[in-house]
Design an enzyme around this catalytic site. Structure first.
Site, PDB file in Angstrom:
ATOM      1  CG  ASP B 458     -12.553   7.204  20.984  1.00  0.00           C
ATOM      2  OD1 ASP B 458     -11.392   7.165  21.516  1.00  0.00           O
ATOM      3  OD2 ASP B 458     -12.750   6.286  19.946  1.00  0.00           O
ATOM      4  CG  ASP B 633      -7.152   8.994  24.728  1.00  0.00           C
ATOM      5  OD1 ASP B 633      -6.910   9.887  25.436  1.00  0.00           O
ATOM      6  OD2 ASP B 633      -6.467   7.952  24.776  1.00  0.00           O
TER       7      ASP B 633
END
Lengths: 58, 744
Positions: B458, B633
């Site tokens: 990410d 996350d």
């Protein structure tokens, strides 16, 4: 081979001495801190009595 | 002090921030100081901030020079200091201050309260080891001379056998206890563990040898019994050492419970209470230099924290009101008032301690196999030994010969390698990881990490440090209004907005649309351009944008810059170097994502990915047969993480239950993800090797023993060799060296 009657007990006694030494070392805590023992040999015992130099800070 | 030559030769790193000196610690030394019979006092303390032996030398010398000190000794393995002084001349506070002035922190503790039972067991084991070793080596004096071909008369030989008996019988009775006692316990509960065949083997060997010594009809095997015990005890001792390392990690973490905290009463008075009685909702006053004993949120005060015990890094990090602080962090600058959110077992340290303890209970594929095998093993061993006995007795008519072969089979089939070694690999790897800030939420994570061939990153918070800054000055009312909306979200952009706007009153009734933005009850929206109805006239800027549409319809734009972590590029290169494909998936716009991909060297990247897009991307790759590690996350991106084979997330132990990832990386180093991957690879390789060694050894040795080709002594030697090899293989994975070498 009669000498063996004398030699064998001697050897055993020496072995027992070794064991006793190990047990003493164990009981007196010499195995508590193996890392420390390795490094303490490098410690300076009686540091020279020069006035302490203040560290230069960056 | 003798450090002159050191100071004249050292150089300083200009880029490192100078450490902030700590003035005085507030600790309840009186509570832990003990009186000795001779009028002196003793105090046990845990020392923090030790880096190497030079620190130990420094602290001991400084203490020894204080008047009244009788002894000051630090145990370098456990980092604990024992101090003894004359009560009439000095006191605990003076002595402690002399050390804390140097920059170290001291935490007093009660030595009785910490695992002293385990220490005793370990000592007992070492004692049995010593006795067995003594017996084995001395009896070898006789045996080796006989094998070497010394021609002795039968009387001398008998004498040697009796001497052997004299030494080995008492020694074995002493040294067999670590096996015989559990075996007896197991029998009483009708369970047969692996201790039983071992005990049986030793007892039978001794019995048989004693009979031979009396009847003089054959060979005695006293040295075999003693050697067997000796080597088995070595294996067991090594296994304990591996587990003890994991346990002492947990102990250090729970030491926190043992000192005093200051709690603010409802009527404003400050009380000193034991840290273990602090509850959520209490307000703590944390003074300068004090350790925060529970998780909480800062209510008053601005300071910097040292989070080393949690993340492994000691660069101070600033905190302000409204920010969360973990238990174990040390307050460096100014007093703080902290409202407790989680204490004791629920706190960051509590959870880490629980993880450390459960590292030993972890089960991977090999452990599960080994467990199942263990259930069939004991009956199988006895059956094989009995078969051997019956066969050889029938075949040769010689009971003594048959018994010798049966005993050899009993010894050789011991699956100690199988039982001891694979769990040891798991414990060693998991506790090394824990010590350096990598938390395994699920024990299978290690195994899965070994299987990956692709890693997907990410961007926000993973490749970048999530520390958004508002680009350009903006003190408009729009900023404050937007911040009121943002107060309802935990998204990094929202928090950056609040940081820029200053303290604002949160708006009530705000609802969050995941991946899109926030909507206020009056119709104002904060989020992506599409969500706020802004047309795409944004340009191709590399900055991350947040749009705000007032209830009236005016659209404002806030631009944020977000720096890449210093080790992101290195981490990506390391994965690529290991043959792992890399990809980047982000919900952010093309501009920033392309810039990040370029800087880190990732070719396969997608921007504007909503949670469903991320999920689909991963499912596609998984269906194509790839095994993916997703680093993202864990709190905001759970569905994407769930779709990957294994997932990692930067985070903290405080959020452990909210974090959906399999592995949580504490601290700021993205490189830890690569090191964890390497360690997992090495751990699984070691587990496979150990499994192969144990099985291979049994497959080869058992038929040989049944065929009568192995004497009990050789059986003992083979079995021990396999056991020890396998333990040493596991030990390679623990310790700092194993971790540091995993980075390259």
């Amino acid at each position: 081979m009669e000498i063996l009657v004398f030699l064998i007990p001697v050897a055993l006694l020496m072995g027992l001495g070794g064991l006793a030494a190990f047990i003493w070392a164990l009981r007196s805590g010499q195995y508590e801190d193996l890392d420390g023992a390795a490094r303490r040999i490098l410690f300076e015992e009686n540091a020279p009595d020069s006035p302490p130099k203040p560290p230069e800070n960056g | 002090m003798g450090l002159d030559s050191y100071y004249s030769q050292r150089t300083l790193d200009e880029n490192a921030r100078p450490p902030i000196p700590v003035e005085s610690t507030r600790s309840d030394f009186g509570h832990y100081t003990r009186e000795n019979a001779d009028g002196t006092q003793t105090l046990h303390l845990m020392v923090e901030g030790l880096h190497c032996a030079a620190c130990v030398w420094l602290i001991e010398r400084v203490l020894e020079r204080q008047a009244g000190v009788l002894s000051a000794r630090i145990n370098m393995t456990t980092r604990r200091l024992v101090l003894r002084w004359d009560q009439g001349i000095t006191d605990a506070k003076t002595l402690a201050d002399s050390v804390t002035r140097l920059g170290y922190r001291l935490v007093p503790y009660d030595p009785e309260a910490l695992g002293s039972a385990d220490k005793k067991e370990e000592r007992e084991l070492l004692l049995c080891l010593a006795v067995a070793g003594f017996a084995a080596s001395n009896v070898m004096l006789f045996s080796v001379s006989l094998w070497a071909g010394a021609q002795v008369e039968p009387e001398t030989r008998a004498l040697m056998q009796w001497y052997s008996a004299l030494i080995v019988l008492p020694a074995s009775a002493f040294a067999i206890r670590p096996f015989a006692l559990p075996a007896w316990e197991g029998l009483k509960n009708r369970r047969v563990t692996m201790d039983f065949p071992i005990t049986l083997a030793v007892v039978l060997t001794l019995g048989m040898s004693l009979y031979e010594a009396i009847a003089q009809t054959g060979e005695t095997w006293f040295e075999a019994a003693a050697s067997l015990l000796f080597f088995l005890l070595i294996g067991r001792y090594l296994d304990r050492r591996v587990r003890a390392k994991a346990l002492s990690c947990a102990e250090d973490l729970t030491l926190l419970q043992s000192h005093a905290a200051t709690v603010l009463d409802a009527d404003g008075a400050a009380r000193s209470v034991p840290a273990s009685t602090v509850r959520p909702g209490d307000t703590l006053i944390v003074a300068r230099g004090e350790k925060i004993c529970a998780d909480g949120i800062v209510r008053e005060g601005t300071s910097t924290l040292d989070r080393a015990i949690v993340t492994g890094e000691s660069l101070p990090s600033p905190v302000r009101p409204g920010e969360a602080v973990p238990s174990g962090a040390i307050n460096l600058e100014a007093p703080l008032r902290v409202e407790v959110t989680a204490a004791g077992e629920e706190s960051t340290l509590g959870r880490m301690a629980a993880l450390a303890e459960s590292a030993g209970a972890a089960r991977n594929r090999y452990t599960r196999l080994a467990d199942r095998a263990a259930r069939y093993y004991a009956p199988a061993v006895h059956t094989l030994a009995a078969l051997t006995l019956v066969f050889w007795w029938g075949w040769s008519g010689d009971f003594h010969l048959a018994l010798t072969h049966a005993v050899a089979v009993l010894i050789v089939t011991c699956p100690c390698a199988l039982a001891l070694a694979v769990p040891a690999v798991q414990v060693a790897a998991a506790s090394t990881l824990l010590r350096f800030g990598v938390l395994l939420k699920r024990p299978e994570a290690l195994e899965k990490l070994d299987e990956i061939d692709t890693v997907v990153f990410d961007k926000t918070g993973t490749l970048t440090n999530g520390d958004f800054r508002l680009a350009g000055e903006d003190s408009s009312s729009a900023l404050r209004a937007a911040a009121r909306l943002a107060a309802a979200s935990a998204h990094p952009l929202s928090r950056a907005l609040i940081r820029a706007a200053g303290p604002v009153e949160p708006l009530a009734g705000v609802c969050e649309v995941p991946g899109q933005g926030l909507e206020a009850p009056d119709g104002a929206r904060l989020g992506t351009a599409v969500f706020c109805g802004a047309s795409g006239v944004e340009g191709d800027t590399e900055l991350t944008l947040l749009h705000y549409r007032e209830a009236a319809g005016t659209i404002h734009r806030f631009a944020f810059s977000d720096a890449l972590r210093p080790d992101s590029a290195r981490t990506v290169a390391a994965f690529r170097g290991a043959g792992i494909a890399t990809a980047l998936l982000s919900g952010d716009r093309e501009g920033p994502v392309r810039a990040a991909a370029l800087l880190t060297g990732i070719a396969d990247w997608r921007a504007q990915a909503r949670p469903e897009d991320k999920h689909d991307f991963l499912m596609e790759k998984e269906k194509a047969g790839r095994r993916i590690l997703m680093i993202g996350d864990g709190i905001n991106d759970a569905p994407a993480l769930a779709a990957a084979h294994v997932s990692m997330s930067p985070g903290s132990a405080a959020d452990l239950s909210r974090n959906a990832a399999d592995i949580v990386l504490q601290g700021d180093r993205l490189e830890s993800s690569f090191a964890a991957f390497r360690l997992a690879r090495r751990a699984m390789r070691a587990a496979r090797q150990n499994f192969a060694i144990s099985i291979g050894y049994n497959v080869v040795a058992v038929p040989l023993a049944m065929a009568g080709l192995i004497t009990p002594l050789w059986a003992a030697a083979f079995m021990s060799a396999s056991s020890i090899t396998v333990m040493l293989n596991a030990l390679k994975l623990s310790g700092e060296k194993a971790w540091k070498s995993s980075f390259s």
